[in-house]
Each structure stands twice: as structure tokens, then as C-alpha cells.
Design an enzyme around this catalytic site. Structure first.
Site, PDB file in Angstrom:
ATOM      1  N   ARG A 161     -11.497 -29.232  11.752  1.00 56.04           N
ATOM      2  CA  ARG A 161     -11.420 -28.594  13.081  1.00 56.04           C
ATOM      3  C   ARG A 161     -10.146 -27.770  13.247  1.00 56.04           C
ATOM      4  NH1 ARG A 161     -15.268 -30.080  11.730  1.00 56.04           N
ATOM      5  NH2 ARG A 161     -16.674 -31.603  12.598  1.00 56.04           N
ATOM      6  N   SER A 210     -16.922 -32.213  21.591  1.00 56.32           N
ATOM      7  CA  SER A 210     -15.967 -33.301  21.367  1.00 56.32           C
ATOM      8  C   SER A 210     -14.672 -33.073  22.132  1.00 56.32           C
ATOM      9  CB  SER A 210     -15.643 -33.427  19.883  1.00 56.32           C
ATOM     10  OG  SER A 210     -16.788 -33.835  19.185  1.00 56.32           O
ATOM     11  N   GLU A 281      -9.474 -32.093  20.624  1.00 54.46           N
ATOM     12  CA  GLU A 281     -10.191 -31.094  19.829  1.00 54.46           C
ATOM     13  C   GLU A 281     -10.464 -29.870  20.698  1.00 54.46           C
ATOM     14  OE1 GLU A 281     -13.380 -32.435  17.278  1.00 54.46           O
ATOM     15  OE2 GLU A 281     -14.542 -30.615  17.676  1.00 54.46           O
TER      16      GLU A 281
HETATM   17  C1  FAD Z   1     -23.271 -30.337  23.018  1.00 50.22           C
HETATM   18  C2  FAD Z   1     -22.192 -29.858  22.073  1.00 50.22           C
HETATM   19  C3  FAD Z   1     -22.190 -30.322  20.761  1.00 50.22           C
HETATM   20  C4  FAD Z   1     -21.194 -29.909  19.879  1.00 50.22           C
HETATM   21  N1  FAD Z   1     -21.218 -30.380  18.599  1.00 50.22           N
HETATM   22  C5  FAD Z   1     -20.270 -29.972  17.727  1.00 50.22           C
HETATM   23  C6  FAD Z   1     -20.281 -30.444  16.371  1.00 50.22           C
HETATM   24  O1  FAD Z   1     -21.137 -31.184  15.931  1.00 50.22           O
HETATM   25  N2  FAD Z   1     -19.312 -30.011  15.534  1.00 50.22           N
HETATM   26  C7  FAD Z   1     -18.330 -29.146  15.960  1.00 50.22           C
HETATM   27  O2  FAD Z   1     -17.468 -28.779  15.134  1.00 50.22           O
HETATM   28  N3  FAD Z   1     -18.294 -28.695  17.233  1.00 50.22           N
HETATM   29  C8  FAD Z   1     -19.234 -29.081  18.125  1.00 50.22           C
HETATM   30  N4  FAD Z   1     -19.196 -28.623  19.407  1.00 50.22           N
HETATM   31  C9  FAD Z   1     -18.084 -27.755  19.831  1.00 50.22           C
HETATM   32  C10 FAD Z   1     -18.327 -26.255  19.681  1.00 50.22           C
HETATM   33  O3  FAD Z   1     -19.724 -25.966  19.756  1.00 50.22           O
HETATM   34  C11 FAD Z   1     -17.752 -25.700  18.383  1.00 50.22           C
HETATM   35  O4  FAD Z   1     -16.353 -25.874  18.294  1.00 50.22           O
HETATM   36  C12 FAD Z   1     -18.055 -24.204  18.251  1.00 50.22           C
HETATM   37  O5  FAD Z   1     -17.728 -23.757  16.956  1.00 50.22           O
HETATM   38  C13 FAD Z   1     -17.277 -23.356  19.268  1.00 50.22           C
HETATM   39  O6  FAD Z   1     -17.802 -22.049  19.174  1.00 50.22           O
HETATM   40  P1  FAD Z   1     -17.770 -21.052  20.405  1.00 50.22           P
HETATM   41  O7  FAD Z   1     -18.209 -19.749  19.871  1.00 50.22           O
HETATM   42  O8  FAD Z   1     -18.516 -21.593  21.564  1.00 50.22           O
HETATM   43  O9  FAD Z   1     -16.213 -20.992  20.689  1.00 50.22           O
HETATM   44  P2  FAD Z   1     -15.496 -21.150  22.099  1.00 50.22           P
HETATM   45  O10 FAD Z   1     -15.696 -22.528  22.597  1.00 50.22           O
HETATM   46  O11 FAD Z   1     -15.860 -20.011  22.962  1.00 50.22           O
HETATM   47  O12 FAD Z   1     -13.974 -21.004  21.644  1.00 50.22           O
HETATM   48  C14 FAD Z   1     -13.359 -22.005  20.861  1.00 50.22           C
HETATM   49  C15 FAD Z   1     -12.107 -21.383  20.216  1.00 50.22           C
HETATM   50  O13 FAD Z   1     -12.518 -20.356  19.315  1.00 50.22           O
HETATM   51  C16 FAD Z   1     -11.923 -19.113  19.686  1.00 50.22           C
HETATM   52  N5  FAD Z   1     -12.877 -18.058  19.383  1.00 50.22           N
HETATM   53  C17 FAD Z   1     -14.149 -17.904  19.837  1.00 50.22           C
HETATM   54  N6  FAD Z   1     -14.699 -16.809  19.299  1.00 50.22           N
HETATM   55  C18 FAD Z   1     -13.763 -16.264  18.488  1.00 50.22           C
HETATM   56  C19 FAD Z   1     -13.720 -15.106  17.663  1.00 50.22           C
HETATM   57  N7  FAD Z   1     -14.765 -14.272  17.551  1.00 50.22           N
HETATM   58  N8  FAD Z   1     -12.583 -14.836  16.982  1.00 50.22           N
HETATM   59  C20 FAD Z   1     -11.508 -15.640  17.084  1.00 50.22           C
HETATM   60  N9  FAD Z   1     -11.480 -16.750  17.845  1.00 50.22           N
HETATM   61  C21 FAD Z   1     -12.601 -17.057  18.538  1.00 50.22           C
HETATM   62  C22 FAD Z   1     -11.619 -19.247  21.176  1.00 50.22           C
HETATM   63  O14 FAD Z   1     -10.614 -18.339  21.595  1.00 50.22           O
HETATM   64  C23 FAD Z   1     -11.189 -20.701  21.227  1.00 50.22           C
HETATM   65  O15 FAD Z   1      -9.862 -20.808  20.744  1.00 50.22           O
HETATM   66  C24 FAD Z   1     -20.187 -29.013  20.316  1.00 50.22           C
HETATM   67  C25 FAD Z   1     -20.196 -28.535  21.642  1.00 50.22           C
HETATM   68  C26 FAD Z   1     -21.197 -28.957  22.503  1.00 50.22           C
HETATM   69  C27 FAD Z   1     -21.193 -28.410  23.914  1.00 50.22           C
END
Ligand code: FAD
Length: 294
Positions: A161, A210, A281
Site C-alpha cells: 500500500r 481499509s 491506510e
Molecule cells: C469497498 C471497498 C473495498 C476496497 N478494497 C480494497 C482492496 O481490497 N485492496 C486495496 O488495496 N484497496 C481497497 N480499497 C481502497 C481503494 O479502492 C484503493 O486504494 C484504490 O486503489 C484507490 O483508487 P482510487 O482511484 O479510488 O483513488 P482515490 O481514493 O481517489 O485516491 C487515493 C490516492 O491516490 C491518489 N491518486 C488517485 N488517482 C491518481 C492518479 N491518477 N495519479 C496519481 N495519484 C492518484 C490520490 O491523490 C490519493 O492520494 C477498497 C475501497 C472500498 C471502498
């Protein structure tokens, strides 16, 4: 130059549905527009907040003094070329997975229950079921105000992570290397993994995924919080999920402050009762760091 929108409530752009406005929001559609937006932020003295699906993001109630970025059109497109899937940083994992399956390419199944984007996956080195982004990513197109550069996975410093991406860098595109696999097999694996998720996690509630990273050792963060009797514990409109204690649910009208208060209490109790200092996280934006544990 892409249009700059002002004072957009970020609650609308996050899965938990809380948080105040960003100073400004841009929705660049290609790399040129993205570079222009980054220069705008630099000139205005604004921090950057790329937002994918906001699925691991908690924004403060007073908002954030930043330019929020949502990657659209070319920057969320997906194409398959041989065994390589090329995706814009704003492409959702669901779309990438479907395109890979239709092309008979496996390897992304682990991401079926991760509701984020390609860029967010790189930033977080997201993962599940023993695999993470570092297993499929070949390289990422990283863009800053000074320009763009393809960066190989080995240079991204991906670990549990964590990535070494600079705070002011945006992942505009990725390339995943996948492996031939019959679509029916991919569908079966995904169905099994999604069913497992539904049994154990609050997938139909508003959460940010998480709360804490799993600490070293055999006991996960959720189990430690659960052992403190905190499942179902409520502050304001936020509740520690009765289904999985490493999730906080927005039970209606939650604020960011409610979520933080639950995190502070859970960390304190886990330290007092189990001697483990949990590390968050979820990414904070417009929020101070959690108080140090002593
Ligand atoms: C129901 C649920 C289940 C989940 N299960 C998991 C799991 O099993 N494993 C896991 O690892 N995570 C899980 N997550 C967390 C999340 O989905 C992941 O961390 C995911 O990768 C975040 O992606 P996002 O595009 O939504 O990023 P965001 O939440 O929008 O952003 C997270 C971070 O990434 C940065 N970011 C976003 N896009 C970019 C980009 N294009 N360039 C640079 N930085 C960027 C943001 O600025 C921020 O710092 C879960 C979340 C939920 C709601």
C-alpha cells in the site's frame, strides 16, 4: 486549457460521501490539458489532489486548499494491444477488468473488488488476494508541471500500500502485462472473489475501504479493532462496520470529523489492549495527521 471549476464539494467525488470543497477542480481530457492544469496549480500556489473514484480518500470537512483533478476522456480510455492493456490513469478497474476478460487476458482478477482507478491503484499499490499492482504493472506515464515520462515499475518503489510517486505527480496512463486466459475462467474467478467479499465486507455501504494497514503478525487490523469490542461503535453519523471492523461506514450524515474520531479511538484502544500501533491506510486530504500514540 480545461475549464477550472470552483469550490466543488469533494463529498460527491468520494465513496464515503463526506468532505468539504476543493479550491478548484479540473477535468483534463488529454496530457496537454493535464500539463496545463498542473501549471495552473503551480502558478496559483495550489497543491494537487488527483481523485480517482475517491475510494481510499478522506477529505476534511473544511475542504482542501488544492486543485482536485479528475482524469477524463483520453485519460480514462482503455485499449488492448497483444498481451498489454493500456489504460488512462482515470480508467476504472472494473472497465480494465472487463476489457481484459473480453480479450481473453487474465491477471487483473484480483482487482475485481477494488473500486478504484488505474492511477489510484499505482499510487496506493492496491492489492488483494496476495497480488497487487506491482504484479501486473509494466510502466506508468507520470506527468508533472515540467512534462511527462514513462516510469518502469521497478522505479516506482511499490511496496505494501505504498508507492514512491512524488506528491505532485499524476499517473496519466499505465500499461499492464497480462496473460492469456479463457474469459469463462476469468468470469468464474471474479464471481468467486466477489462472493467472498460480499460475505465478509460491507460492500453495499458507503466506506473508504481499509481504514488501517494490516500490521506485521498474524492478526489483521480489522480483527484487532474487533477484539476491542468496537464493531458497531458509532460517533455522529459514522460507524465502525458491524461486518468488518477495518471499515468505517457513513450511516447517514457522517462528517469527516466523525470518521477521524473513530480512527483516533480505535488506534488508542488497539494500542492499549494489544500493544499494536496501527498505521492509517486511507489517504487524508485537508486533514491533520492523527495524533501521535504515546
Ligand atoms: C469497498 C471497498 C473495498 C476496497 N478494497 C480494497 C482492496 O481490497 N485492496 C486495496 O488495496 N484497496 C481497497 N480499497 C481502497 C481503494 O479502492 C484503493 O486504494 C484504490 O486503489 C484507490 O483508487 P482510487 O482511484 O479510488 O483513488 P482515490 O481514493 O481517489 O485516491 C487515493 C490516492 O491516490 C491518489 N491518486 C488517485 N488517482 C491518481 C492518479 N491518477 N495519479 C496519481 N495519484 C492518484 C490520490 O491523490 C490519493 O492520494 C477498497 C475501497 C472500498 C471502498
Amino acid at each position: 486549457m480545461t475549464e477550472i471549476e470552483r469550490a466543488i464539494p469533494l463529498a460527491r467525488l468520494t465513496t464515503i460521501g463526506v468532505g468539504g470543497p476543493a479550491k478548484a477542480l479540473a477535468r483534463p481530457r488529454n496530457v496537454d490539458e493535464l500539463v496545463a492544469a498542473l501549471r495552473f496549480a503551480r502558478d496559483e500556489g495550489l497543491a494537487l489532489l488527483p481523485v480517482g473514484l475517491g475510494s481510499n480518500l478522506l477529505v476534511g470537512d473544511d475542504g482542501v486548499d488544492a486543485l482536485a483533478l479528475r482524469l477524463e476522456r483520453d485519460l480514462s480510455a482503455v485499449e488492448v494491444d497483444g498481451d498489454v492493456l493500456r489504460a488512462g490513469g482515470g480508467a476504472t478497474n472494473a472497465v480494465c477488468l472487463h476489457r481484459a476478460r473480453d480479450a481473453g487476458l487474465g491477471g487483473l482478477e484480483f482487482a475485481c473488488a477494488i473500486p478504484g482507478t488505474a492511477g489510484g491503484g499505482v499510487r496506493m499499490n492496491a492489492g488483494a488476494y496476495g497480488r497487487d499492482w506491482s504484479d501486473v504493472l509494466v510502466r506508468a506515464l507520470v506527468v508533472g508541471a515540467e512534462g511527462e515520462e514513462w516510469v518502469g515499475v521497478g522505479e516506482l518503489d511499490l511496496s505494501y500500500r505504498h508507492s514512491g510517486l512524488p506528491a505532485d505527480a499524476v499517473v496519466a496512463a499505465v500499461e499492464y502485462r497480462l496473460v492469456p486466459r479463457p474469459p469463462a475462467d476469468i468470469r468464474a474467478t471474479v464471481a468467486e472473489l466477489v462472493a467472498r467479499r460480499k460475505d465478509t465486507q460491507p460492500t453495499n455501504k458507503r466506506t473508504f475501504g481499509s481504514v488501517f494497514k494490516n500490521p506485521e503478525g498474524d492478526t489483521g487490523a480489522g480483527r484487532l479493532v474487533e477484539l476491542c469490542g468496537l464493531k458497531g461503535h458509532r460517533i455522529g453519523g459514522a460507524v465502525i462496520s458491524p461486518k468488518h471492523a477495518n471499515f468505517i461506514e457513513n450511516a447517514g450524515g457522517a462528517t469527516s470529523a466523525d470518521c477521524v474520531a473513530l480512527m483516533v479511538e480505535a488506534r488508542r484502544r488497539v494500542l492499549d489492549e494489544h500493544g499494536v500501533a496501527l498505521e492509517r491506510e486511507v489517504v487524508f486530504a485537508g486533514l491533520p495527521e492523527l495524533p501521535a500514540l504515546s
